[in-house]
Design a protein around this motif. Structure first.
Motif, PDB file in Angstrom:
ATOM      1  N   SER A 312      41.505  23.428  43.007  1.00  0.00           N
ATOM      2  CA  SER A 312      41.497  21.993  43.300  1.00  0.00           C
ATOM      3  C   SER A 312      40.136  21.544  43.806  1.00  0.00           C
ATOM      4  O   SER A 312      39.589  20.524  43.362  1.00  0.00           O
ATOM      5  CB  SER A 312      42.576  21.672  44.340  1.00  0.00           C
ATOM      6  N   ALA A 313      39.571  22.315  44.746  1.00  0.00           N
ATOM      7  CA  ALA A 313      38.255  21.974  45.288  1.00  0.00           C
ATOM      8  C   ALA A 313      37.192  22.026  44.200  1.00  0.00           C
ATOM      9  O   ALA A 313      36.282  21.179  44.159  1.00  0.00           O
ATOM     10  CB  ALA A 313      37.897  22.923  46.433  1.00  0.00           C
ATOM     11  N   ALA A 314      37.294  23.008  43.303  1.00  0.00           N
ATOM     12  CA  ALA A 314      36.317  23.111  42.217  1.00  0.00           C
ATOM     13  C   ALA A 314      36.383  21.900  41.298  1.00  0.00           C
ATOM     14  O   ALA A 314      35.346  21.364  40.865  1.00  0.00           O
ATOM     15  CB  ALA A 314      36.562  24.394  41.423  1.00  0.00           C
ATOM     16  N   SER A 387      30.020  12.736  51.450  1.00  0.00           N
ATOM     17  CA  SER A 387      31.372  13.218  51.183  1.00  0.00           C
ATOM     18  C   SER A 387      31.425  14.184  50.013  1.00  0.00           C
ATOM     19  O   SER A 387      32.362  14.981  49.893  1.00  0.00           O
ATOM     20  CB  SER A 387      32.314  12.041  50.929  1.00  0.00           C
ATOM     21  N   GLY A 388      30.428  14.144  49.128  1.00  0.00           N
ATOM     22  CA  GLY A 388      30.411  15.077  48.002  1.00  0.00           C
ATOM     23  C   GLY A 388      30.303  16.529  48.423  1.00  0.00           C
ATOM     24  O   GLY A 388      30.572  17.434  47.623  1.00  0.00           O
ATOM     25  N   SER A 389      29.926  16.774  49.666  1.00  0.00           N
ATOM     26  CA  SER A 389      29.804  18.149  50.156  1.00  0.00           C
ATOM     27  C   SER A 389      31.151  18.758  50.542  1.00  0.00           C
ATOM     28  O   SER A 389      31.259  19.975  50.692  1.00  0.00           O
ATOM     29  CB  SER A 389      28.878  18.191  51.376  1.00  0.00           C
ATOM     30  N   PHE A 390      32.188  17.926  50.696  1.00  0.00           N
ATOM     31  CA  PHE A 390      33.473  18.442  51.166  1.00  0.00           C
ATOM     32  C   PHE A 390      34.079  19.495  50.232  1.00  0.00           C
ATOM     33  O   PHE A 390      34.470  20.582  50.695  1.00  0.00           O
ATOM     34  CB  PHE A 390      34.468  17.293  51.380  1.00  0.00           C
ATOM     35  N   PRO A 391      34.211  19.224  48.917  1.00  0.00           N
ATOM     36  CA  PRO A 391      34.821  20.242  48.046  1.00  0.00           C
ATOM     37  C   PRO A 391      34.040  21.552  48.027  1.00  0.00           C
ATOM     38  O   PRO A 391      34.639  22.635  47.995  1.00  0.00           O
ATOM     39  CB  PRO A 391      34.828  19.576  46.670  1.00  0.00           C
ATOM     40  N   TRP A 392      32.709  21.468  48.035  1.00  0.00           N
ATOM     41  CA  TRP A 392      31.898  22.689  48.044  1.00  0.00           C
ATOM     42  C   TRP A 392      32.111  23.477  49.323  1.00  0.00           C
ATOM     43  O   TRP A 392      32.135  24.715  49.310  1.00  0.00           O
ATOM     44  CB  TRP A 392      30.416  22.332  47.880  1.00  0.00           C
ATOM     45  N   THR A 393      32.266  22.775  50.439  1.00  0.00           N
ATOM     46  CA  THR A 393      32.529  23.448  51.713  1.00  0.00           C
ATOM     47  C   THR A 393      33.873  24.154  51.681  1.00  0.00           C
ATOM     48  O   THR A 393      34.011  25.291  52.169  1.00  0.00           O
ATOM     49  CB  THR A 393      32.494  22.432  52.870  1.00  0.00           C
ATOM     50  N   VAL A 394      34.880  23.490  51.110  1.00  0.00           N
ATOM     51  CA  VAL A 394      36.199  24.107  50.979  1.00  0.00           C
ATOM     52  C   VAL A 394      36.095  25.398  50.170  1.00  0.00           C
ATOM     53  O   VAL A 394      36.649  26.440  50.540  1.00  0.00           O
ATOM     54  CB  VAL A 394      37.188  23.129  50.315  1.00  0.00           C
TER      55      VAL A 394
END
Length: 420
Positions: A312-314, A387-394
């Motif tokens: 999902s994060a990807a 906010s674009g950094s959130f999925p990569w952090t996950v």
């Protein structure tokens, strides 16, 4: 039984080998009785989980009205969520240790009564300081209840159904997130935020009566048997489960706490409610699947949950410009996350053994530390990178989670659960 009489007092018929054997109907009925879940009692625990989860996040949907009445900024009002988590994190372990000898029903009733009082004070308070104290007390009561609930559900069920029992009790979490928060926000916007908190008090009073009538009682632990937290931490398997809890919840919270901001930056701000509804519906499906399969597949389900959230994060990291894929990602996220509380609490209880209550208390503490930390980390990332950094952090956080689950194949996340 060694007696030649069945439970109804009827003489047992001789078997083919000449030994006395109970009637077939009696044997069948006994087996069915042993495999039956106490649904009314477990539903009461699920409502307790629902109320504690909803109360924690409810202010997020009522910030403008609350800040106006309390005469503070919205950011200051938002700290009512943080103080709740802090109250839980700071007191779950010492209070669980201090009340280890209490009878379980008395302890649950006390925790939920404190919860009702705290919500009532929140509803009538016009002072920001008093509101913060009440929210902290609510967090303390919720933490005590959370450390108790999974073990309570486990004790109610026969061994083959313990996973299902915990799953049923934990179903209150996705219901609170997917339905409770929107409903509470609507009630607050329609009748006022104080009414929303008073409604929580009314529901808690009803729950207290429900617990008193339907939930069985169990003794606490004798003084010599009360677990110490450090001893529990040394039990093989406990540390890996606690690590996965801390990092997995941190990863989830980084994105969930700021999902409205993330979607708004994608141009989908008006669809936040629908995206969360998809997430919540998938969470309910996830917890149903976990409840049905956890007794034999705790390890594979734990790996699958982490992988689903990572996928999902990807998708959100790479393909978030597609609205359809955002909804797909929300579904996969909810499907993976829905059963995580059940999986982790079951794993902690299995690994803890005689120290299960201590393991649960540490899990609750780290869960709330991760929630508070996720909010802080998300805010830092939002200000520094966006906010674009959130999925990569996950994704980055889930890599060690997957590694620990895979490596903890003998203790923590074993291929075969005890008693399976």
């Amino acid at each position: 039984m060694s007696s030649s009489l069945d439970t109804a007092g009827t003489a047992a018929a001789p078997g083919e080998n000449g030994r006395a054997a109970p009637p077939r109907q009696a044997r069948k009925g006994g087996a069915e009785e042993q495999q039956r879940l106490p649904l009314l009692a477990l539903s009461a625990l699920a409502v307790a989980v629902f109320l504690t989860s909803l109360t924690e996040t409810l202010p997020a949907g009522l910030l403008p009205a609350m800040s106006g009445d309390l005469r503070v900024s919205e950011s200051a009002t938002g700290q009512t969520v943080t103080i709740y988590a802090i109250g839980t994190a700071l007191t779950a372990i010492p209070l669980t240790a201090a009340t280890a000898g209490w009878r379980r029903k008395r302890l649950l009733l006390t925790a939920m009564a404190g919860f009702a009082v705290a919500n009532t004070v929140t509803a009538v308070s016009s002072s920001y300081g008093l509101t913060m104290v009440a929210r902290c007390v609510a967090g303390v009561a919720a933490g005590l209840a959370w450390a108790l609930l999974a073990g309570y559900a486990r004790r109610m069920a026969p061994v083959p159904l313990q996973g299902k029992a915990i799953a049923l009790a934990m179903a209150g979490i996705p219901v609170a997130l997917s339905l409770g928060v929107p409903a509470g926000t609507f009630l607050g916007e329609t009748l006022g935020w104080r009414v929303a908190f008073l409604a929580m008090t009314v529901l808690t009073v009803v729950l207290l009566l429900w617990i008193g009538a339907a939930v069985p009682d169990y003794p606490g632990q004798e003084r010599g048997d009360r677990p110490r937290m450090l001893r529990a931490l040394r039990v093989p398997g406990v540390a890996p489960v606690l690590f996965v809890t801390l990092v997995f919840v941190l990863a989830h919270t980084v994105l969930y706490a700021y999902v409205a901001t993330f979607l708004n930056d994608l141009g989908m701000g008006r669809s936040t409610g629908l995206v969360l509804l998809v997430f919540g519906a998938a969470s309910l499906l996830g917890i149903w699947i976990v409840g049905a399969q956890i007794h034999r597949r705790l390890r594979s389900l734990s790996i699958a949950s982490a992988l689903l959230v990572a996928v999902s994060a990807a998708l959100l990291a790479v393909l978030a410009d597609s609205t359809a894929l955002v909804y797909t990602a929300a579904f996969l996220w909810g499907l993976g996350w829905g059963g995580v509380p059940t999986l982790l609490q079951t794993a902690a209880s299995d690994a803890g053994g005689d120290f299960a209550d201590a393991a649960q208390a540490m899990l609750v503490t780290l869960w709330n530390v991760a929630m508070a930390g996720g909010g802080v980390l998300g805010g830092i990332l939002l200000n520094l990178i966006g906010s674009g950094s959130f999925p990569w952090t996950v994704l980055a956080l889930l890599l060690p989670v997957l590694a620990v689950i895979v490596l903890a194949r003998h203790h923590g996340f074993p291929a075969r659960r005890p008693g399976a």
